[in-house]
Write an enzyme that holds these catalytic residues in place. Structure first.
Site, PDB file in Angstrom:
ATOM      1  N   CYS A  42       0.722  -1.297   0.003  1.00 13.11           N
ATOM      2  CA  CYS A  42       0.079  -0.135  -0.053  1.00 13.11           C
ATOM      3  C   CYS A  42       1.009   1.136   0.008  1.00 13.11           C
ATOM      4  O   CYS A  42       0.698   2.309  -0.781  1.00 13.11           O
ATOM      5  CB  CYS A  42      -0.823   0.000   1.297  1.00 13.11           C
ATOM      6  N   CYS A  47      -1.761   1.558  -2.897  1.00 12.36           N
ATOM      7  CA  CYS A  47      -2.525   2.939  -2.980  1.00 12.36           C
ATOM      8  C   CYS A  47      -2.009   4.229  -2.706  1.00 12.36           C
ATOM      9  O   CYS A  47      -2.445   4.972  -3.425  1.00 12.36           O
ATOM     10  CB  CYS A  47      -3.389   2.629  -1.560  1.00 12.36           C
ATOM     11  N   TYR A 179      -9.384  -3.433 -11.054  1.00 18.43           N
ATOM     12  CA  TYR A 179      -9.303  -1.768 -10.777  1.00 18.43           C
ATOM     13  C   TYR A 179      -8.014  -1.305 -10.979  1.00 18.43           C
ATOM     14  O   TYR A 179      -7.868  -0.185 -11.374  1.00 18.43           O
ATOM     15  CB  TYR A 179      -9.900  -1.806  -9.290  1.00 18.43           C
ATOM     16  N   GLU A 183      -7.436   1.778 -13.254  1.00 19.11           N
ATOM     17  CA  GLU A 183      -6.625   3.141 -12.441  1.00 19.11           C
ATOM     18  C   GLU A 183      -5.381   3.349 -13.201  1.00 19.11           C
ATOM     19  O   GLU A 183      -5.010   4.663 -13.706  1.00 19.11           O
ATOM     20  CB  GLU A 183      -6.256   2.637 -11.145  1.00 19.11           C
ATOM     21  N   HIS A 437     -27.490  20.898   0.017  1.00 21.88           N
ATOM     22  CA  HIS A 437     -27.486  21.760  -1.217  1.00 21.88           C
ATOM     23  C   HIS A 437     -26.419  22.723  -1.343  1.00 21.88           C
ATOM     24  O   HIS A 437     -26.298  23.332  -0.382  1.00 21.88           O
ATOM     25  CB  HIS A 437     -28.830  22.032  -1.641  1.00 21.88           C
ATOM     26  N   GLU A 442     -26.354  14.999  -2.635  1.00 16.55           N
ATOM     27  CA  GLU A 442     -27.819  15.135  -2.174  1.00 16.55           C
ATOM     28  C   GLU A 442     -28.835  14.249  -2.895  1.00 16.55           C
ATOM     29  O   GLU A 442     -29.753  13.823  -2.444  1.00 16.55           O
ATOM     30  CB  GLU A 442     -28.215  16.540  -2.105  1.00 16.55           C
TER      31      GLU A 442
HETATM   32  C1  LIG Z   1      -1.592  -0.901  -7.512  1.00 20.15           C
HETATM   33  C2  LIG Z   1      -2.240  -1.423  -6.199  1.00 20.15           C
HETATM   34  C3  LIG Z   1      -3.137  -0.418  -5.842  1.00 20.15           C
HETATM   35  C4  LIG Z   1      -3.839  -0.623  -4.540  1.00 20.15           C
HETATM   36  N1  LIG Z   1      -4.629   0.386  -4.254  1.00 20.15           N
HETATM   37  C5  LIG Z   1      -5.691   0.162  -3.195  1.00 20.15           C
HETATM   38  C6  LIG Z   1      -6.327   1.226  -2.745  1.00 20.15           C
HETATM   39  O1  LIG Z   1      -6.462   2.082  -3.402  1.00 20.15           O
HETATM   40  N2  LIG Z   1      -7.026   0.781  -1.490  1.00 20.15           N
HETATM   41  C7  LIG Z   1      -6.732  -0.208  -0.508  1.00 20.15           C
HETATM   42  O2  LIG Z   1      -7.377  -0.306   0.232  1.00 20.15           O
HETATM   43  N3  LIG Z   1      -5.786  -1.264  -1.309  1.00 20.15           N
HETATM   44  C8  LIG Z   1      -5.209  -1.011  -2.564  1.00 20.15           C
HETATM   45  N4  LIG Z   1      -4.448  -2.249  -2.862  1.00 20.15           N
HETATM   46  C9  LIG Z   1      -4.252  -3.372  -1.972  1.00 20.15           C
HETATM   47  C10 LIG Z   1      -3.437  -3.062  -0.878  1.00 20.15           C
HETATM   48  O3  LIG Z   1      -2.094  -2.524  -1.208  1.00 20.15           O
HETATM   49  C11 LIG Z   1      -3.325  -4.386  -0.055  1.00 20.15           C
HETATM   50  O4  LIG Z   1      -4.556  -4.758  -0.006  1.00 20.15           O
HETATM   51  C12 LIG Z   1      -2.660  -4.387   1.430  1.00 20.15           C
HETATM   52  O5  LIG Z   1      -1.366  -3.842   0.903  1.00 20.15           O
HETATM   53  C13 LIG Z   1      -2.357  -5.514   1.856  1.00 20.15           C
HETATM   54  O6  LIG Z   1      -1.772  -5.495   3.073  1.00 20.15           O
HETATM   55  P1  LIG Z   1      -0.909  -6.872   3.607  1.00 20.15           P
HETATM   56  O7  LIG Z   1      -0.429  -6.384   4.970  1.00 20.15           O
HETATM   57  O8  LIG Z   1      -1.747  -7.944   3.652  1.00 20.15           O
HETATM   58  O9  LIG Z   1       0.144  -7.119   2.478  1.00 20.15           O
HETATM   59  P2  LIG Z   1       1.275  -5.854   1.864  1.00 20.15           P
HETATM   60  O10 LIG Z   1       0.965  -4.657   1.997  1.00 20.15           O
HETATM   61  O11 LIG Z   1       1.312  -6.499   0.411  1.00 20.15           O
HETATM   62  O12 LIG Z   1       2.661  -6.492   2.716  1.00 20.15           O
HETATM   63  C14 LIG Z   1       3.411  -7.719   2.494  1.00 20.15           C
HETATM   64  C15 LIG Z   1       4.668  -7.573   2.877  1.00 20.15           C
HETATM   65  O13 LIG Z   1       5.426  -8.809   3.066  1.00 20.15           O
HETATM   66  C16 LIG Z   1       6.779  -8.757   2.224  1.00 20.15           C
HETATM   67  N5  LIG Z   1       7.031 -10.065   2.193  1.00 20.15           N
HETATM   68  C17 LIG Z   1       6.570 -10.893   1.388  1.00 20.15           C
HETATM   69  N6  LIG Z   1       7.300 -12.099   1.493  1.00 20.15           N
HETATM   70  C18 LIG Z   1       8.055 -12.001   2.573  1.00 20.15           C
HETATM   71  C19 LIG Z   1       8.993 -12.843   3.056  1.00 20.15           C
HETATM   72  N7  LIG Z   1       9.182 -14.048   2.781  1.00 20.15           N
HETATM   73  N8  LIG Z   1       9.964 -12.344   4.031  1.00 20.15           N
HETATM   74  C20 LIG Z   1       9.845 -11.049   4.240  1.00 20.15           C
HETATM   75  N9  LIG Z   1       9.200 -10.055   3.850  1.00 20.15           N
HETATM   76  C21 LIG Z   1       8.063 -10.664   2.737  1.00 20.15           C
HETATM   77  C22 LIG Z   1       6.434  -7.846   1.177  1.00 20.15           C
HETATM   78  O14 LIG Z   1       7.587  -7.332   0.557  1.00 20.15           O
HETATM   79  C23 LIG Z   1       5.309  -6.763   1.439  1.00 20.15           C
HETATM   80  O15 LIG Z   1       6.079  -5.646   1.953  1.00 20.15           O
HETATM   81  C24 LIG Z   1      -3.739  -1.585  -4.015  1.00 20.15           C
HETATM   82  C25 LIG Z   1      -2.615  -2.831  -4.324  1.00 20.15           C
HETATM   83  C26 LIG Z   1      -1.908  -2.268  -5.471  1.00 20.15           C
HETATM   84  C27 LIG Z   1      -0.841  -3.425  -6.014  1.00 20.15           C
END
Ligand SMILES: Cc1cc2nc3c(=O)[nH]c(=O)nc-3n(C[C@H](O)[C@H](O)[C@H](O)COP(=O)(O)OP(=O)(O)OC[C@H]3O[C@@H](n4cnc5c(N)ncnc54)[C@H](O)[C@@H]3O)c2cc1C
Length: 456
Positions: A42, A47, A179, A183, A437, A442
């Site tokens: 994110c 995001c 999406y 986007e 309004h 609205e």
């Molecule tokens: C282009 C794009 C736009 C988005 N826009 C939106 C939005 O507008 N609104 C919204 O709500 N959501 C949005 N999302 C979705 C949102 O980013 C995810 O739902 C959210 O980040 C999920 O959080 P998480 O903690 O599950 O995983 P993540 O935020 O993906 O974090 C997982 C982390 O784990 C790390 N990792 C993975 N494997 C390992 C490992 N083996 N060892 C150590 N580290 C590891 C990764 O590097 C990453 O940093 C978007 C996603 C994308 C790709």
């Protein structure tokens, strides 16, 4: 002590960071590992940078619309490097804040990849050390899906690379219909790329209300983004400085960039879950119960890696609920229903609750309230963009099941509409609220008569 840590979190994204902080503040000894950059998808490549690019892309239309309001905007030019670098500066600032917050909460952070050795042990790949923990939390998120086996796949990028492009593409071909694809089409188009979107389905935005989908199709084409449905890619070749793409229709398309946005898969490959005996589903998602506990008692999973509702606020809720359940003695299941979501297309979408089709399927008789209008903001400028608003109501009870909006500020409206849907308010209660309004919002409380209920 029996274990090195009480909790080891793998992945410092939205969910992992929240869980680690709350668990640590509750007195647990917590470590977290991150293989890329602290903050996760994110903050680093989802995001946040996306929304900043959306803001950047909106100026082109605003410059055009400004003329009818008496403004003369001449000589406006766009410089990608300025926008890209400013966005990255903000991303780095936010990542630093996440890091500081982890430190302040007393969490030990390892900036390297971690994999499971067994149900209580993780291995850090860079240092090679093995650490034990009473519990392990999988918070590794998702990763972009690729078109495996596509000749020339190496020439394509995903959303991960889109934020860091060395130069701005004059032409871009985006593959996908979700999406993220829409986007990015809006972003590149708004910033000046000749944009084409190729999707294998017959309509974009599967899972959204059908009227919204139809509306976005019309509006996106009207913008000048070329939509090619029911089509896939068969080849990408380098052609001098550019790329030549062959479509399943046989057509050749010359472009400067190919962006794959065909979905994401849970990030569990190579994680060693099988060594711990953790069950995953056919998509590789960790199977969990309502408290985010996996099939192995010491292993939990939250956020996108569980493939429930893949949005940041949900991952954060999951992470917080896990920490409250396990470390604050407050069992907290997360309700994944009626989660609002947005699509930052043109116009943007804000939506919450059931679409017409799903509502009919699960609730039988429903009433549909709908309006489609040119908002006041567009009247002077002649901007043809239209707003769609739709309410889905259960006929027997009058309860609001869904609110779907495509129009300026729709995501902001949907956040508040979600309060009403989540609270189970009826249409009558919704309508008893006096209109504000002059706003576009609205119209939502002024929808008096149900319309023919089939999708447009
Ligand atoms: C282009 C794009 C736009 C988005 N826009 C939106 C939005 O507008 N609104 C919204 O709500 N959501 C949005 N999302 C979705 C949102 O980013 C995810 O739902 C959210 O980040 C999920 O959080 P998480 O903690 O599950 O995983 P993540 O935020 O993906 O974090 C997982 C982390 O784990 C790390 N990792 C993975 N494997 C390992 C490992 N083996 N060892 C150590 N580290 C590891 C990764 O590097 C990453 O940093 C978007 C996603 C994308 C790709």
């Amino acid at each position: 002590m029996k274990y090195d840590y009480d909790l080891f979190v793998i992945g410092a994204g939205s969910g992992g960071v929240r869980a680690a902080r709350i668990a640590s503040l509750a007195g647990a000894r917590v470590a977290i590992a991150e293989e890329y950059r602290i903050g996760g998808t994110c903050v680093i490549r989802g995001c946040v940078p996306k929304k900043l690019l959306v803001y950047g892309a909106e100026f082109s239309q605003q410059f055009t619309d400004a003329a009818a309001y008496g403004w003369t905007v001449t000589g406006a030019t766009f410089d990608w490097a300025t926008l890209r670098d400013n966005v990255q500066k903000e991303v780095t600032r936010l990542s630093g804040i996440y890091n500081t917050n982890l430190l302040k909460a007393g969490v030990t952070a390892f900036e390297e990849r971690a994999e499971l050795v067994d149900a209580h042990t993780v291995k850090l790949l860079k240092s090679g050390s093995e650490l034990t923990a009473e519990r392990i939390l999988i918070a590794t998120g998702g990763a972009p899906q690729l078109l495996d086996g596509l000749p020339g796949l190496e020439h394509a990028i995903t959303s991960n690379e889109a934020f860091l492009l060395p130069s701005f593409p004059r032409r871009i071909l985006i593959v996908g219909g979700g999406y993220v694809a829409l986007e990015f089409a809006n972003i590149f188009h708004g910033l000046g790329s000749e944009t084409r979107l190729v999707h294998r389905g017959d309509r974009m935005l599967r899972g959204f209300d059908d009227d919204l989908r139809a509306h976005m199709h019309i509006e996106t084409e009207r913008l000048g983004i070329r939509l090619t449905m029911k089509t896939t890619l068969t080849k990408i070749e380098r052609s001098g400085e550019a790329l030549r793409v062959t479509l399943s229709t046989g057509e050749h398309v010359d472009t400067d960039q190919v962006l794959l946005a065909i979905g994401r898969h849970p990030n569990t490959r190579g994680l060693g879950l099988e060594r711990a005996g953790v069950q995953v589903d056919k998509y590789g998602a960790v199977v969990v119960d309502e408290y985010s506990q996996s099939s192995v008692a010491s292993v939990y999973a939250i956020g996108d890696v569980t493939n429930r509702v893949n949005l940041t606020p949900v991952a954060i809720r999951d992470g917080h609920a896990f920490a409250d359940t396990v470390y604050n003695n407050r069992p907290t299941p997360v309700d994944h229903r009626s989660v609002p979501s947005a699509v930052f297309g043109r116009p943007p979408i804000g939506t919450v609750g059931l679409g017409e089709g799903d509502a009919r399927h699960s609730h039988g008789e429903i009433d549909i309230y709908r309006t489609n209008f040119r908002p006041m903001r567009n009247v002077l400028s002649g901007n043809p963009e239209r707003t769609l608003m739709k309410l889905v109501v259960e006929r027997a009870t009058g309860r609001l099941l869904g609110v779907h909006i495509a129009g300026e500020d729709a995501p902001e409206m949907a956040q508040l509409a979600a309060v009403a849907v989540k609270a189970g308010l009826t249409k009558k209660q919704w309508d008893s609220t006096v209109a504000l309004h002059p706003t576009a919002a609205e119209e939502l409380v002024l929808l008096r008569e149900p319309v023919a209920s089939q999708a447009q």
